[in-house]
Scaffold this motif. Structure first.
Motif, PDB file in Angstrom:
ATOM      1  N   ALA A  89       0.827  -1.206   0.000  1.00  0.00           N
ATOM      2  CA  ALA A  89       0.000   0.000   0.000  1.00  0.00           C
ATOM      3  C   ALA A  89       0.863   1.259   0.000  1.00  0.00           C
ATOM      4  O   ALA A  89       0.537   2.259  -0.652  1.00  0.00           O
ATOM      5  N   LEU A  90       1.978   1.211   0.709  1.00  0.00           N
ATOM      6  CA  LEU A  90       2.895   2.344   0.725  1.00  0.00           C
ATOM      7  C   LEU A  90       3.582   2.494  -0.624  1.00  0.00           C
ATOM      8  O   LEU A  90       3.714   3.601  -1.163  1.00  0.00           O
ATOM      9  N   GLN A  91       3.999   1.388  -1.193  1.00  0.00           N
ATOM     10  CA  GLN A  91       4.686   1.417  -2.478  1.00  0.00           C
ATOM     11  C   GLN A  91       3.775   1.915  -3.599  1.00  0.00           C
ATOM     12  O   GLN A  91       4.213   2.648  -4.503  1.00  0.00           O
ATOM     13  N   SER A  92       2.494   1.549  -3.531  1.00  0.00           N
ATOM     14  CA  SER A  92       1.547   1.941  -4.588  1.00  0.00           C
ATOM     15  C   SER A  92       1.065   3.375  -4.442  1.00  0.00           C
ATOM     16  O   SER A  92       0.476   3.931  -5.374  1.00  0.00           O
ATOM     17  N   GLY A  93       1.313   3.994  -3.292  1.00  0.00           N
ATOM     18  CA  GLY A  93       0.847   5.352  -3.068  1.00  0.00           C
ATOM     19  C   GLY A  93      -0.490   5.430  -2.368  1.00  0.00           C
ATOM     20  O   GLY A  93      -1.010   6.524  -2.138  1.00  0.00           O
ATOM     21  N   GLU A  94      -1.054   4.285  -1.978  1.00  0.00           N
ATOM     22  CA  GLU A  94      -2.339   4.287  -1.280  1.00  0.00           C
ATOM     23  C   GLU A  94      -2.212   4.945   0.086  1.00  0.00           C
ATOM     24  O   GLU A  94      -3.150   5.576   0.566  1.00  0.00           O
ATOM     25  N   ILE A  95      -1.055   4.778   0.722  1.00  0.00           N
ATOM     26  CA  ILE A  95      -0.819   5.393   2.023  1.00  0.00           C
ATOM     27  C   ILE A  95       0.491   6.165   1.990  1.00  0.00           C
ATOM     28  O   ILE A  95       1.334   5.957   1.112  1.00  0.00           O
ATOM     29  N   ASP A  96       0.647   7.050   2.960  1.00  0.00           N
ATOM     30  CA  ASP A  96       1.837   7.896   3.052  1.00  0.00           C
ATOM     31  C   ASP A  96       2.780   7.486   4.168  1.00  0.00           C
ATOM     32  O   ASP A  96       3.966   7.781   4.132  1.00  0.00           O
ATOM     33  N   VAL A  97       2.222   6.817   5.182  1.00  0.00           N
ATOM     34  CA  VAL A  97       3.007   6.409   6.348  1.00  0.00           C
ATOM     35  C   VAL A  97       2.563   5.021   6.772  1.00  0.00           C
ATOM     36  O   VAL A  97       1.364   4.731   6.807  1.00  0.00           O
ATOM     37  N   ALA A  98       3.515   4.149   7.089  1.00  0.00           N
ATOM     38  CA  ALA A  98       3.192   2.804   7.581  1.00  0.00           C
ATOM     39  C   ALA A  98       4.146   2.439   8.697  1.00  0.00           C
ATOM     40  O   ALA A  98       5.351   2.682   8.604  1.00  0.00           O
ATOM     41  N   SER A  99       3.617   1.837   9.743  1.00  0.00           N
ATOM     42  CA  SER A  99       4.473   1.335  10.812  1.00  0.00           C
ATOM     43  C   SER A  99       4.551  -0.175  10.731  1.00  0.00           C
ATOM     44  O   SER A  99       3.661  -0.836  10.193  1.00  0.00           O
ATOM     45  N   ASN A 100       5.650  -0.706  11.267  1.00  0.00           N
ATOM     46  CA  ASN A 100       5.875  -2.151  11.295  1.00  0.00           C
ATOM     47  C   ASN A 100       5.797  -2.792   9.914  1.00  0.00           C
ATOM     48  O   ASN A 100       5.087  -3.777   9.697  1.00  0.00           O
ATOM     49  N   VAL A 101       6.532  -2.238   8.993  1.00  0.00           N
ATOM     50  CA  VAL A 101       6.688  -2.871   7.682  1.00  0.00           C
ATOM     51  C   VAL A 101       7.583  -4.100   7.855  1.00  0.00           C
ATOM     52  O   VAL A 101       8.606  -4.042   8.550  1.00  0.00           O
ATOM     53  N   GLY A 102       7.197  -5.223   7.251  1.00  0.00           N
ATOM     54  CA  GLY A 102       7.984  -6.445   7.368  1.00  0.00           C
ATOM     55  C   GLY A 102       9.406  -6.246   6.875  1.00  0.00           C
ATOM     56  O   GLY A 102       9.655  -5.543   5.895  1.00  0.00           O
ATOM     57  N   ARG A 103      10.347  -6.868   7.556  1.00  0.00           N
ATOM     58  CA  ARG A 103      11.753  -6.647   7.215  1.00  0.00           C
ATOM     59  C   ARG A 103      12.086  -7.088   5.800  1.00  0.00           C
ATOM     60  O   ARG A 103      12.952  -6.496   5.150  1.00  0.00           O
ATOM     61  N   SER A 104      11.397  -8.092   5.294  1.00  0.00           N
ATOM     62  CA  SER A 104      11.673  -8.530   3.924  1.00  0.00           C
ATOM     63  C   SER A 104      11.242  -7.488   2.900  1.00  0.00           C
ATOM     64  O   SER A 104      11.676  -7.534   1.746  1.00  0.00           O
ATOM     65  N   SER A 105      10.392  -6.549   3.324  1.00  0.00           N
ATOM     66  CA  SER A 105       9.909  -5.513   2.400  1.00  0.00           C
ATOM     67  C   SER A 105      10.673  -4.199   2.514  1.00  0.00           C
ATOM     68  O   SER A 105      10.485  -3.305   1.688  1.00  0.00           O
ATOM     69  N   LEU A 106      11.539  -4.062   3.519  1.00  0.00           N
ATOM     70  CA  LEU A 106      12.235  -2.794   3.713  1.00  0.00           C
ATOM     71  C   LEU A 106      13.132  -2.430   2.541  1.00  0.00           C
ATOM     72  O   LEU A 106      13.374  -1.243   2.282  1.00  0.00           O
ATOM     73  N   ALA A 107      13.613  -3.427   1.824  1.00  0.00           N
ATOM     74  CA  ALA A 107      14.475  -3.151   0.669  1.00  0.00           C
ATOM     75  C   ALA A 107      13.752  -2.332  -0.392  1.00  0.00           C
ATOM     76  O   ALA A 107      14.393  -1.655  -1.211  1.00  0.00           O
ATOM     77  N   LEU A 108      12.423  -2.369  -0.408  1.00  0.00           N
ATOM     78  CA  LEU A 108      11.642  -1.615  -1.390  1.00  0.00           C
ATOM     79  C   LEU A 108      11.699  -0.115  -1.151  1.00  0.00           C
ATOM     80  O   LEU A 108      11.355   0.674  -2.029  1.00  0.00           O
TER      81      LEU A 108
END
Length: 531
Positions: A248-267
């Motif tokens: 959702a953060l990557q697509s622009g649906e949201i502007d802020v996200a907490s607790n993003v999975g560590r496997s996704s932080l590279a994005l």
């Protein structure tokens, strides 16, 4: 705790017209709108310096049953969304700082005085007085089953802006406990039956809409005592799955996200587009043993399982963070360096199981005793990436010592945990929510306590925890906490896995999105979007 964790990073909003433009152009949602025609520009000039309202979309990883802070754990949602405030709170260094109360004093071992800050008003404009605070706290104690045990109050008196609280016993952890969001201050003179969807609190943002299990709509409260926020409106969306929040953060649906999975932080490593704030948390990943299960009733068996998993590998390779020893992280001064936990010792684990009478007599690789196979059911939350990864690793390693682990995932683990219909339950909790060891020891380890759902009981531990209530010397409290932790570890009452890191990821235009060690804070009046 008085050290700040390392930081790696530090939201704009748009009008409906710009949203339409963005949808057409495939741009992000955090940009300020501009007029697209000369006529519109002239109209704006005639109005003077009109300001486009700013809006943010924020993802929450958890949403309570409703918005009434006195029910269940819903107050955490209100503090994360900057809707509600307590008398005092913790800052980013875990230091207690003033909020609705600007000063406080301990008069004696059972008496505390708080001065309620002048100029604070509820979202309906009513003044916050000591009497209003008193009635709000009384309501939380009455409606929430953990209220009285969190604040054992004998009496409260209010005069003007002065609140005096007397406890039923010497209670050294009162300050930290009263900062827990259960005690978010609300206006009880309002229609409290509406608080499930529209609480009247004191934060920089006030509720304008609420859809259960989906989202909260808020707008800035212009009468906020510390000055109105810069952002005009926020939509807080409930996205419980770690990977879905990242998408959702990557697509622009949201502007802020907490607790993003560590496997996704590279994005989100491109600093021109995103800011990542990741810190060591006060959250401990652990396993409950159901001690009522005959297979797990003996400490030797629980110790064997504890020796059979490689916490260092989980932390260093799989999920990040730090291998856990006891319930409290090394960031908390509660005796981490004084306790001895469980290293990865599979041979020791096998020996203990042998001595307990569990042996693989049929050669299938799984131990049994008296005809009963050592097969255990593990329940976990399917939305948490780190729990799923660790559970799979545990299953593999425990099989090597002859223990068969079967796993069942649920979207919401709470009811299943409390049902007792499990052998092992993998979860995580913030063990530093009051900045003091007493709260967690009271609620998770005392015999018969609300969240001692594994049925663990140790009379000596109960007595030791009780000593904490009346010990005001900080260093002595930490010594008692260390002693209590070692008792828990010696009994292998729980299996502590990792201390998990936490993060907040935001678009680069967003400022003021800061991760706190205590994760019931997320937003405040300082959140803003750069121009």
């Amino acid at each position: 705790m008085n050290s700040r964790y390392g930081k790696t990073l530090s939201l704009t909003v748009l009008s409906l017209l710009v949203l339409c433009i963005i949808a057409a152009c495939g741009q992000t949602t955090t940009s300020t709108s501009t007029s697209s025609s000369s006529g519109e520009k002239a109209a704006e000039a005639d109005k003077g310096s009109a300001v486009t309202p700013t809006h943010l979309n924020v993802a929450l990883f958890w949403l309570g049953s409703n918005l009434d802070p006195a029910e269940e754990w819903n107050g955490w949602t209100l503090t994360r969304a900057a809707i509600g405030e307590t008398l005092i709170q913790f800052d980013e260094n875990m230091k207690l700082v003033p909020k609705i109360a600007d000063t406080w004093d301990r008069i004696d071992d059972t008496t505390w005085h708080f001065h309620i800050r002048d100029g604070v008003t509820f979202h309906n404009g009513n003044k916050v007085t000591a009497d209003a605070v008193k009635k709000s706290i009384e309501r939380s104690i009455e409606l929430n089953e953990r209220g009285q045990s969190t604040l054992p109050i004998a009496s409260m008196s209010a005069k003007g802006q002065d609140l005096t609280i007397s406890t039923t016993e010497p209670y050294a952890s009162l300050l930290g406990n009263i900062a827990e969001p259960l005690f978010v201050i609300v206006d009880t003179s309002a229609d409290t039956s509406k608080f499930k969807s529209e609480p009247i609190a004191t934060g920089p943002f006030m509720v304008t809409g609420y859809t259960p299990d989906q989202e909260i709509q808020v707008k800035k409260y212009d009468g906020y005592w510390d000055g109105a926020a810069d952002v005009d409106t926020i939509t807080l969306k409930y996205i419980k799955d770690d990977s879905t929040r990242a998408l959702a953060l990557q697509s622009g649906e949201i502007d802020v996200a907490s607790n993003v999975g560590r496997s996704s932080l590279a994005l989100f490593q491109d600093k021109s587009q995103y800011t990542i704030d990741e810190i060591p948390s006060l959250r401990t990943q652990f396993v409950w043993f159901n001690t009522k299960n005959p297979l797990l009733s003996e400490p030797e068996v629980r110790r064997a399982i504890s020796y059979g998993i490689d916490r260092e590998m989980y932390a260093n390779t799989l999920v990040g963070g730090q291998a856990a020893k006891g319930p409290f992280t090394s960031a908390l001064p509660f005796g981490y360096n004084q306790i001895k936990g469980y290293d990865y010792e599979p041979e020791t684990a096998k020996q203990l199981l042998d001595e307990a009478g569990f042996k693989d007599t049929d050669g299938d690789g799984i131990r049994e005793k008296d005809g009963q196979q050592m097969t255990l059911q593990l329940i976990l939350n399917s939305a948490y990436e780190s729990d799923s990864i660790v559970a799979a690793a545990m299953q593999s390693q425990l099989k090597e010592i002859g223990v068969n682990l079967e796993m069942t995932s649920y979207e919401d683990l709470t009811d299943h945990q409390k049902s007792g219909h499990y052998d092992l339950a993998l979860t995580s909790i913030n063990t530093g929510i009051t900045g003091d060891p007493q709260y967690i020891l009271d609620f998770y380890f005392k015999t018969g306590s609300e969240w001692n759902i594994g049925g663990y009981s140790n009379a000596n531990l109960d007595a030791l925890i009780q000593k904490l209530h009346s010990e005001f010397d900080v260093e002595k409290r930490y010594e008692l906490a260390a002693e209590a932790q070692q008792m828990i570890l010696d009994d292998a009452a729980y299996m502590f896995i990792t201390y998990t890191p936490i993060n907040i990821v935001s678009k680069s235009a967003v400022q003021g999105a800061t991760m706190y060690p205590i994760d019931f804070y997320l937003l405040d009046r300082n959140i803003q979007v750069g121009q």
